[in-house]
Enzyme design. Sequence first.
Site, mmCIF file in Angstrom:
data_model
loop_
_atom_site.group_PDB
_atom_site.id
_atom_site.type_symbol
_atom_site.label_atom_id
_atom_site.label_comp_id
_atom_site.label_asym_id
_atom_site.label_seq_id
_atom_site.Cartn_x
_atom_site.Cartn_y
_atom_site.Cartn_z
ATOM 1 N N LYS A 1 41.755 49.156 15.258
ATOM 2 C CA LYS A 1 41.495 49.700 13.928
ATOM 3 C C LYS A 1 40.291 48.964 13.349
ATOM 4 O O LYS A 1 40.396 47.811 12.922
ATOM 5 C CB LYS A 1 42.674 49.524 12.973
ATOM 6 C CG LYS A 1 42.481 50.342 11.666
ATOM 7 C CD LYS A 1 43.167 49.734 10.452
ATOM 8 C CE LYS A 1 42.283 48.767 9.714
ATOM 9 N NZ LYS A 1 41.122 49.399 9.019
ATOM 10 N N CYS B 1 31.527 34.488 7.766
ATOM 11 C CA CYS B 1 32.647 33.567 7.584
ATOM 12 C C CYS B 1 32.249 32.114 7.820
ATOM 13 O O CYS B 1 32.856 31.205 7.265
ATOM 14 C CB CYS B 1 33.809 33.963 8.491
ATOM 15 S SG CYS B 1 33.334 34.164 10.227
ATOM 16 N N GLU C 1 41.220 34.956 12.733
ATOM 17 C CA GLU C 1 39.956 34.316 12.362
ATOM 18 C C GLU C 1 39.723 34.677 10.912
ATOM 19 O O GLU C 1 39.421 35.824 10.587
ATOM 20 C CB GLU C 1 38.825 34.815 13.266
ATOM 21 C CG GLU C 1 37.601 33.920 13.213
ATOM 22 C CD GLU C 1 36.541 34.451 12.267
ATOM 23 O OE1 GLU C 1 36.503 33.969 11.105
ATOM 24 O OE2 GLU C 1 35.785 35.327 12.668
ATOM 25 N N GLY D 1 41.372 54.366 9.761
ATOM 26 C CA GLY D 1 42.264 54.481 8.614
ATOM 27 C C GLY D 1 42.267 53.229 7.772
ATOM 28 O O GLY D 1 41.457 52.312 7.963
ATOM 29 N N GLY E 1 43.808 49.728 5.908
ATOM 30 C CA GLY E 1 44.587 48.563 6.288
ATOM 31 C C GLY E 1 46.038 48.687 5.872
ATOM 32 O O GLY E 1 46.945 48.233 6.576
ATOM 33 N N GLU E 2 46.258 49.319 4.727
ATOM 34 C CA GLU E 2 47.619 49.456 4.218
ATOM 35 C C GLU E 2 48.503 50.250 5.169
ATOM 36 O O GLU E 2 49.682 49.932 5.344
ATOM 37 C CB GLU E 2 47.607 50.146 2.843
ATOM 38 C CG GLU E 2 47.038 49.305 1.708
ATOM 39 C CD GLU E 2 45.521 49.250 1.704
ATOM 40 O OE1 GLU E 2 44.881 49.958 2.536
ATOM 41 O OE2 GLU E 2 44.960 48.487 0.897
ATOM 42 N N GLU F 1 35.778 31.088 -0.975
ATOM 43 C CA GLU F 1 34.792 31.812 -0.174
ATOM 44 C C GLU F 1 34.185 32.946 -0.999
ATOM 45 O O GLU F 1 34.896 33.848 -1.440
ATOM 46 C CB GLU F 1 35.444 32.372 1.086
ATOM 47 C CG GLU F 1 34.453 33.006 2.039
ATOM 48 C CD GLU F 1 35.105 33.466 3.327
ATOM 49 O OE1 GLU F 1 34.532 33.213 4.397
ATOM 50 O OE2 GLU F 1 36.184 34.085 3.262
ATOM 51 N N VAL G 1 47.364 51.816 8.676
ATOM 52 C CA VAL G 1 47.158 51.553 10.098
ATOM 53 C C VAL G 1 47.219 50.056 10.394
ATOM 54 O O VAL G 1 47.830 49.631 11.387
ATOM 55 C CB VAL G 1 45.826 52.158 10.585
ATOM 56 C CG1 VAL G 1 45.645 51.913 12.076
ATOM 57 C CG2 VAL G 1 45.778 53.650 10.297
ATOM 58 N N GLY G 2 46.602 49.237 9.554
ATOM 59 C CA GLY G 2 46.634 47.796 9.783
ATOM 60 C C GLY G 2 48.038 47.229 9.727
ATOM 61 O O GLY G 2 48.475 46.501 10.626
#
Length: 475
Positions: free
Chosen positions: A170, A279, A245, A201, A203-204, A379, A206-207
Amino acid sequence: MRNYLKHFINGEWVESTGTNTIDVINPATEEVIGRISDGTIEDLNRAVAAARAAFPSFSQTSKEERIELLNRIADEYEKRKDDIVEVVMQELGSPITISEKTHYNMGLSHFRQAAKELESFEFSERRGGALIRKEPIGVSGLITPWNFPTNQTSTKLASAFAAGCTVVLKPSEETPFAAIILAEIFEAAGVPKGVFNLVNGSGEVVGNGISSHPDIDFVSFTGSGAVGQKITENAAKTIKKVALELGGKSPLVILDDFDMVKAAQIAISNVVFNTGQVCVAASRTLVPKSKHDEFVEAVKAILPNIPYGDPQDKSNIFGPLVSEKQYNRVQGYIQKGIEEGATLVSGGPGKPEGLEKGYFVKPTVFTNVTNDMTIAQEEIFGPVMSIITYEDLDEAIEIANDTIYGLAGYVVGEDREKIEKVAMSIRAGSIRVNNAPPEMSAPFGGFKQSGIGREWGSYGIEEYLEVKSIVGIPS
C-alpha cells in the site's frame, strides 16, 4: 490526467470493489493531476489471498532464480527512467534534477544491491550438531511513505523478493503513481502471479487492514511515530513481526576545527534536501559557542543563493512541500519557534516572494535555540534548521542524544579522535562523517522511537526471514 482506478492483484489489473476515488495533487500547482481507487477491505483480502497462494512456490525458488529476477526488474526499471523521473516530479514536487539523481537512482540501486547481496548470502549453516536455516517469513505487508516514493518502496520490495516472500503493497495515497509504475515494471519483468500485489487506498482502511490481517505474517512500515504505534498495536493481536522506520530529529555536530563556510554549506544542503521532507534530516545544528557568529554569517551568505521553486526548472534544488496539510504543519512550527523565543536568521512564516501558487515555504534558520524548545524536539519535516551552541564535546553529545529519536547523526571535523568520540557516542542507527555519501550495503534504521529493525543490503533481507534450527538429522 493520470487515472489509475485499478489495483494490481494476482498478476492482473482489476477493478476495485468500491467506487470511491482519491485525488492526487501536484504540490507545485495545487491542481489535481490524477486519481486512484480508494481501496476496500475486500480488495485487500483478494490481494492477501493471492499472496498467500503464491508463497509456497515462490518461497522455494533458488537463490539464483531470485538474483535473476531482481536483475530483470532492474533492467526493466532502467527502461522506465523518464516515466519515473517525471511522475516523482509531478506527485512529490521534487525538482526534475533531484528526481533523477536521487529518487530514480536510489530506487534502482536497491534492486541491484539486493541481487548483489544474494550472491554471498547464506540461508543455512552448521553450528555444532544443528543445521540453522533462514526461511522466508511469509506474506509481507508493505506500507510506504510519500516523501521517497521510489527509495522506500524499492528497498522493501527488493529485500522481500530476495528473501522469497510474497507481498501486498500500500503506497501513500499522496504519491501513488511511482508504485503503479513499479507494478508495470514487475509485470514486464515476469514477476510470478501473486508474488506482488498493489492495493491503493487510505491508511485508515487499507493500512489498518494490512497491519491487523491474520494472513499477513510481517509488516514493514515507514512513516510517523503515531501511525507506527497503531500498526504495532494492530499487529500484536496476531503476534506478527513488524519493522518500523519512523521519525528523526538528527543532530549535525560541527567541531571547532572545521571550516565554518564548508560546515554551513553542508548544514544547509542537508536541511533543504527534498524540501526538508527527510526522516534523517539534520534539523539540529550543533555549533561551538566560539564559532557561532562565524557560522551564522556563513549561513546568511549562502542562503540567498540557493535556487528553489518550479520543479521543472533544472537549476532548482528543492520545490514545494507535498501538500497543504504539510505546508500548514511547517508554518505552525515556524510560528512556534518565534513564539518560544528563537531568533530568525533567515526565512520565516508565509510563502516566498513570487511563489504564491503551490505549497512553497521559505528555507528557515533559527538561532538562539535551546534543546527544550518545540522546534528542537519535534520532527518538523520541512526546510527548517535550529542552531544550538555547545561549550565542549561532552555537552555536544549530551544535546545530540537529548531526544526521543535516534535515526541518524552527522559529524563534521578534522580531528579523527574527536570525530570518532562523537560518532561512537551518538545514539542513532546511522552516522555520516564529513558529508560522506550513503553506503547501499550498510544497514539503515533507528534507535529509540525512530523504529525497529533495519533496511538496506543484507540487513534488509534478514528482516524478511525466520530462523529455524534442526538437530538430530541422521547422517
